[in-house]
Write an enzyme that holds these catalytic residues in place. Structure first.
Site, mmCIF file in Angstrom:
data_model
loop_
_atom_site.group_PDB
_atom_site.id
_atom_site.type_symbol
_atom_site.label_atom_id
_atom_site.label_comp_id
_atom_site.label_asym_id
_atom_site.label_seq_id
_atom_site.Cartn_x
_atom_site.Cartn_y
_atom_site.Cartn_z
ATOM 1 N N SER A 1 -30.345 -65.097 26.613
ATOM 2 C CA SER A 1 -31.754 -65.216 26.194
ATOM 3 C C SER A 1 -32.288 -66.648 26.274
ATOM 4 O O SER A 1 -33.072 -67.066 25.424
ATOM 5 C CB SER A 1 -31.944 -64.636 24.790
ATOM 6 O OG SER A 1 -31.648 -63.252 24.785
ATOM 7 N N HIS B 1 -18.411 -61.693 33.849
ATOM 8 C CA HIS B 1 -19.648 -61.474 33.083
ATOM 9 C C HIS B 1 -19.401 -60.346 32.089
ATOM 10 O O HIS B 1 -18.707 -59.378 32.397
ATOM 11 C CB HIS B 1 -20.812 -61.126 34.012
ATOM 12 C CG HIS B 1 -22.123 -61.143 33.296
ATOM 13 N ND1 HIS B 1 -22.538 -60.106 32.492
ATOM 14 C CD2 HIS B 1 -23.093 -62.091 33.219
ATOM 15 C CE1 HIS B 1 -23.718 -60.423 31.956
ATOM 16 N NE2 HIS B 1 -24.072 -61.614 32.386
ATOM 17 N N ASN C 1 -29.009 -65.630 37.276
ATOM 18 C CA ASN C 1 -28.218 -64.412 37.469
ATOM 19 C C ASN C 1 -29.216 -63.262 37.532
ATOM 20 O O ASN C 1 -29.706 -62.808 36.508
ATOM 21 C CB ASN C 1 -27.241 -64.239 36.285
ATOM 22 C CG ASN C 1 -26.499 -62.920 36.350
ATOM 23 O OD1 ASN C 1 -26.487 -62.252 37.389
ATOM 24 N ND2 ASN C 1 -25.873 -62.538 35.245
ATOM 25 N N GLU D 1 -21.121 -57.934 31.162
ATOM 26 C CA GLU D 1 -21.494 -56.587 31.633
ATOM 27 C C GLU D 1 -20.372 -55.997 32.487
ATOM 28 O O GLU D 1 -20.114 -54.796 32.456
ATOM 29 C CB GLU D 1 -22.828 -56.658 32.402
ATOM 30 C CG GLU D 1 -23.999 -56.845 31.440
ATOM 31 C CD GLU D 1 -25.194 -57.581 32.011
ATOM 32 O OE1 GLU D 1 -25.324 -57.689 33.241
ATOM 33 O OE2 GLU D 1 -26.019 -58.053 31.198
ATOM 34 N N GLY E 1 -29.789 -60.713 26.904
ATOM 35 C CA GLY E 1 -30.864 -59.738 27.098
ATOM 36 C C GLY E 1 -31.465 -59.219 25.804
ATOM 37 O O GLY E 1 -32.176 -58.215 25.797
ATOM 38 N N GLU F 1 -21.372 -67.149 27.030
ATOM 39 C CA GLU F 1 -22.438 -66.163 26.871
ATOM 40 C C GLU F 1 -22.078 -65.204 25.735
ATOM 41 O O GLU F 1 -21.372 -64.204 25.965
ATOM 42 C CB GLU F 1 -22.618 -65.368 28.169
ATOM 43 C CG GLU F 1 -23.068 -66.202 29.336
ATOM 44 C CD GLU F 1 -23.879 -65.383 30.335
ATOM 45 O OE1 GLU F 1 -24.976 -65.820 30.682
ATOM 46 O OE2 GLU F 1 -23.430 -64.301 30.737
ATOM 47 N N LYS G 1 -28.769 -60.244 38.401
ATOM 48 C CA LYS G 1 -28.215 -58.910 38.095
ATOM 49 C C LYS G 1 -28.700 -57.899 39.156
ATOM 50 O O LYS G 1 -28.899 -58.292 40.293
ATOM 51 C CB LYS G 1 -28.576 -58.509 36.664
ATOM 52 C CG LYS G 1 -28.250 -59.618 35.653
ATOM 53 C CD LYS G 1 -28.308 -59.185 34.233
ATOM 54 C CE LYS G 1 -27.960 -60.364 33.338
ATOM 55 N NZ LYS G 1 -27.908 -60.009 31.932
HETATM 56 P P1 PGA Z 1 -30.297 -63.124 29.716
HETATM 57 O O1 PGA Z 1 -28.937 -62.879 30.526
HETATM 58 O O2 PGA Z 1 -30.765 -64.528 30.045
HETATM 59 O O3 PGA Z 1 -31.245 -62.067 30.214
HETATM 60 O O4 PGA Z 1 -29.974 -62.976 28.267
HETATM 61 C C1 PGA Z 1 -27.993 -63.899 30.697
HETATM 62 C C2 PGA Z 1 -26.815 -63.386 31.490
HETATM 63 O O5 PGA Z 1 -26.432 -62.216 31.317
HETATM 64 O O6 PGA Z 1 -26.232 -64.124 32.294
#
Ligand code: PGA
Length: 249
Positions: free
Chosen positions: A209, A94, A9, A96, A170, A164, A11
Site C-alpha cells: 500500500s 511474492h 509490480n 501471492e 493491497g 512486504e 501483477k
Molecule cells: P500494493 O502491492 O502496493 O498494491 O499493496 C504491493 C505488492 O504486492 O508488491
C-alpha cells in the site's frame, strides 16, 4: 552507497496498449529520476516492454520464474528465457505466490539460484501475515524466509530484499514507517552477518500500500532504500511521484 530503487509490480494487469501509454507517460515526465526504476510485468508483455524501454531509464523485470533449467513444466518460464530477452531481475517469493500457489521457502531459494546462474538479480520478497505479527512471530518468519535464500546465494547476488507485510498488501493499510524500519533493520543485520561488505550494499525495499502520499515518510527511514509498488504503480504518474519522493530523501 546502496542503490535506491522503485519497482512497479503490475501483477496480472495491463494490456499492450495500456503498457505503451504507461511507458510514454512515465518518460514524458520533465525530470529524469535519480534513482533506479524497474517495471515487473506479466511474462507475455515482457518482450514488447523491453523494446519500449530500450535506451531509457526504465529497467524491465519479471514477476516470477521457474526454478528448473528446462523440460516438462507446462506453463512455466525459465531464467534463461528471461535472460535472453534482456531482463535485469525477477521478483521471487511474492506473498501471492506463496499463499495462492503454495511456494515454499525452499522453492523461492531455488528460483533465486536459477536467476543468479543466468545473470539476473532476484528481488526476494519476505513478509509476515497479520496472525504471525499478532503472535509476535514477525522476526522469526522474516529470518526463516531470508535464511532459505542466504543458504544458497550471497548478499551481492541479490537485486533487493523487499519487506512486504502480507496484511499491508493491497489493503490501503501501509505499515507505519517505524514499524517497517524495525523489520528492515532486522533484515539488514542478517545480511551484514552473512557478509558485512556485501550486506551493507543490498537495497531493502518496503512494499504494501505504498502511495505518493505515504512514500516520503517511509523513505526517511535509514534502512528503507525504495519501494515495491503494486496498485499505485499502474498509474505512471503516481509511480513517478513515488520515485520522486525517494530521490528527495
Ligand atoms: P500494493 O502491492 O502496493 O498494491 O499493496 C504491493 C505488492 O504486492 O508488491
Amino acid at each position: 552507497m546502496r542503490d535506491r530503487i522503485v519497482i512497479a509490480n503490475w501483477k496480472m494487469n495491463g494490456s499492450r496498449e495500456a503498457n505503451r501509454q504507461w511507458v510514454k507517460n512515465f518518460l514524458a515526465q520533465p525530470v529524469k529520476l535519480a534513482c533506479r526504476t524497474v517495471v515487473c510485468a506479466p511474462f507475455i508483455h515482457l518482450p514488447e516492454l523491453v523494446e519500449a524501454c530500450r535506451g531509457s531509464s526504465i529497467e524491465v523485470g519479471a514477476e516470477d520464474v521457474n526454478e528448473n533449467v528446462s523440460g516438462a513444466f507446462t506453463g512455466e518460464v525459465s531464467a534463461a528465457m528471461l535472460a535472453e530477452f534482456g531482463l535485469s531481475c525477477a521478483i521471487v517469493g511474492h506473498s501471492e505466490r506463496r499463499r495462492l500457489y503454495g511456494e515454499t521457502d525452499n522453492r523461492v531459494a531455488m528460483k533465486a539460484v536459477a536467476l543468479v546462474r543466468n545473470g539476473l538479480k532476484p528481488i526476494v520478497c519476505v513478509g509476515e501475515t497479520l496472525e504471525e505479527r499478532e503472535r509476535g512471530d514477525t522476526p522469526a518468519v522474516i529470518l526463516r524466509q531470508l535464511n532459505a535464500v542466504l543458504s544458497v546465494i550471497r548478499p551481492s547476488d541479490l537485486g533487493a530484499v523487499a519487506y512486504e507485510p502480507v496484511w499491508a498488501i493491497g489493503t490501503g493499510r501501509s505499515a507505519d514507517p517505524e514499524t517497517a524500519q524495525a523489520v528492515h533493520a532486522c533484515i539488514r543485520q542478517r545480511l551484514v552477518q552473512a557478509n558485512a561488505a556485501e550486506g551493507r550494499l543490498v537495497p531493502i525495499l518496503y512494499g504494501g500500500s505504498v502511495t505518493p502520499d505515504n512514500a516520503a515518510g517511509l523513505f526517511r527511514q535509514p534502512d528503507i532504500d525504495g519501494a515495491l509498488v503494486g496498485g499505485a504503480s499502474l498509474n505512471a504518474s503516481s509511480f513517478y511521484r513515488i520515485g520522486e519522493a525517494l530521490c528527495e530523501h
